[in-house]
Design a protein around this motif. Sequence first.
Motif, PDB file in Angstrom:
ATOM      1  N   THR A  84       5.710   1.717  -1.684  1.00  0.00           N
ATOM      2  CA  THR A  84       5.060   0.650  -1.198  1.00  0.00           C
ATOM      3  C   THR A  84       4.687  -0.084  -2.472  1.00  0.00           C
ATOM      4  OG1 THR A  84       2.836   2.483  -2.486  1.00  0.00           O
ATOM      5  CG2 THR A  84       3.250   2.716  -0.129  1.00  0.00           C
ATOM      6  N   HIS A  85       5.679  -0.883  -3.125  1.00  0.00           N
ATOM      7  CA  HIS A  85       6.028  -1.293  -4.099  1.00  0.00           C
ATOM      8  C   HIS A  85       6.335  -2.754  -3.720  1.00  0.00           C
ATOM      9  CE1 HIS A  85       6.628   1.734  -7.393  1.00  0.00           C
ATOM     10  NE2 HIS A  85       5.689   1.513  -6.843  1.00  0.00           N
ATOM     11  N   ASN A  86       5.709  -3.745  -3.705  1.00  0.00           N
ATOM     12  CA  ASN A  86       5.706  -4.804  -3.418  1.00  0.00           C
ATOM     13  C   ASN A  86       7.196  -5.010  -3.160  1.00  0.00           C
ATOM     14  OD1 ASN A  86       3.441  -5.543  -2.306  1.00  0.00           O
ATOM     15  ND2 ASN A  86       2.687  -7.217  -3.959  1.00  0.00           N
ATOM     16  N   TYR A 125      -0.698 -10.215   9.856  1.00  0.00           N
ATOM     17  CA  TYR A 125      -0.844 -10.358   8.510  1.00  0.00           C
ATOM     18  C   TYR A 125      -0.846 -11.362   7.763  1.00  0.00           C
ATOM     19  CZ  TYR A 125       1.226  -6.918  11.861  1.00  0.00           C
ATOM     20  OH  TYR A 125       1.272  -5.606  12.461  1.00  0.00           O
ATOM     21  N   HIS A 126      -1.506 -12.203   7.672  1.00  0.00           N
ATOM     22  CA  HIS A 126      -1.630 -13.037   6.761  1.00  0.00           C
ATOM     23  C   HIS A 126      -2.712 -13.747   6.440  1.00  0.00           C
ATOM     24  CE1 HIS A 126       2.457 -15.563   6.963  1.00  0.00           C
ATOM     25  NE2 HIS A 126       2.922 -14.582   6.511  1.00  0.00           N
ATOM     26  N   GLY A 127      -3.515 -13.583   5.158  1.00  0.00           N
ATOM     27  CA  GLY A 127      -4.993 -13.754   5.106  1.00  0.00           C
ATOM     28  C   GLY A 127      -4.836 -15.823   5.328  1.00  0.00           C
ATOM     29  N   TRP A 128      -6.238 -16.033   4.913  1.00  0.00           N
ATOM     30  CA  TRP A 128      -6.081 -17.449   5.459  1.00  0.00           C
ATOM     31  C   TRP A 128      -5.068 -18.535   4.787  1.00  0.00           C
ATOM     32  CZ3 TRP A 128      -8.485 -21.076   2.766  1.00  0.00           C
ATOM     33  CH2 TRP A 128      -9.193 -20.905   0.947  1.00  0.00           C
ATOM     34  N   ALA A 165      -1.664 -22.344   5.478  1.00  0.00           N
ATOM     35  CA  ALA A 165       0.064 -22.580   4.456  1.00  0.00           C
ATOM     36  C   ALA A 165       0.927 -23.161   6.053  1.00  0.00           C
ATOM     37  CB  ALA A 165       0.509 -22.205   3.693  1.00  0.00           C
ATOM     38  N   TYR A 166       1.318 -22.056   6.539  1.00  0.00           N
ATOM     39  CA  TYR A 166       2.184 -22.000   8.332  1.00  0.00           C
ATOM     40  C   TYR A 166       2.228 -22.747   9.196  1.00  0.00           C
ATOM     41  CZ  TYR A 166       6.349 -18.547   8.584  1.00  0.00           C
ATOM     42  OH  TYR A 166       7.571 -17.885   8.226  1.00  0.00           O
ATOM     43  N   LYS A 202      -2.287  -7.929   3.919  1.00  0.00           N
ATOM     44  CA  LYS A 202      -2.449  -9.136   4.697  1.00  0.00           C
ATOM     45  C   LYS A 202      -1.687  -9.718   3.119  1.00  0.00           C
ATOM     46  CE  LYS A 202      -5.559  -9.842   7.788  1.00  0.00           C
ATOM     47  NZ  LYS A 202      -5.973 -10.715   9.194  1.00  0.00           N
ATOM     48  N   VAL A 203      -1.020 -10.906   3.337  1.00  0.00           N
ATOM     49  CA  VAL A 203      -0.570 -11.557   2.149  1.00  0.00           C
ATOM     50  C   VAL A 203      -1.516 -13.214   1.900  1.00  0.00           C
ATOM     51  CG1 VAL A 203       1.334 -10.354   2.152  1.00  0.00           C
ATOM     52  CG2 VAL A 203       1.782 -12.397   3.887  1.00  0.00           C
TER      53      VAL A 203
END
Length: 191
Positions: free
Chosen positions: A76-78, A125-128, A133-134, A190-191
């Motif tokens: 679970t570690h990044n 899986y991406h935050g706002w 940015a994407y 989410k990242v």
Amino acid sequence: AVPEAPGGTGPATGPFLEACRCVLPVVDSLGVGMMPARADIAGNISRLEAKLQEDTATFVGLWSIVLVEKEAGTHTHNSSCTKGLLWLCRALSMIVGLLRNLHADPALSVSEASDMAYAETLKPYHGWITSSAYYVALKAVPSREGLWTILSEGGADVGAELEALFGTLPPVLEGILGFLDSQGCNFPDKV
């Protein structure tokens, strides 16, 4: 094709990572806006290669990497290889989706194909902030004609190469994501 590792340990780690490296020039052809994604993909490949080099006998198959990390409680570690593998598969699924969208619909622009693929693969899986940015990066992609020109340099038959890619990589990615899900490692954060 990515062979299965012996002993039911999943796709062979080395050949899988070689296949992933082959996608990097495609990411490069999508322009400078995709450089952060390219860096993430390359970084996750390198992380998994380093793990393989630690013990080539133990980590010959991708499942072994995940299972060893789960047993150690580090999955679970990044910075874990488990999360690296998860994000690598998600990113490659996006790139394959983009190419599949373009291949299936000659009327789509690269930007439209990118938006569709992103929405299906990475956006959940991406935050706002990351998502914003994407979307900015996806607007900086080349034109469809420009992309095909880049991909066909050296006389490559882009259509045949895409068909080969679609026949080999997506089933492997789906299998890996299915395995990660079965192990409780398809993390929804989410990242």
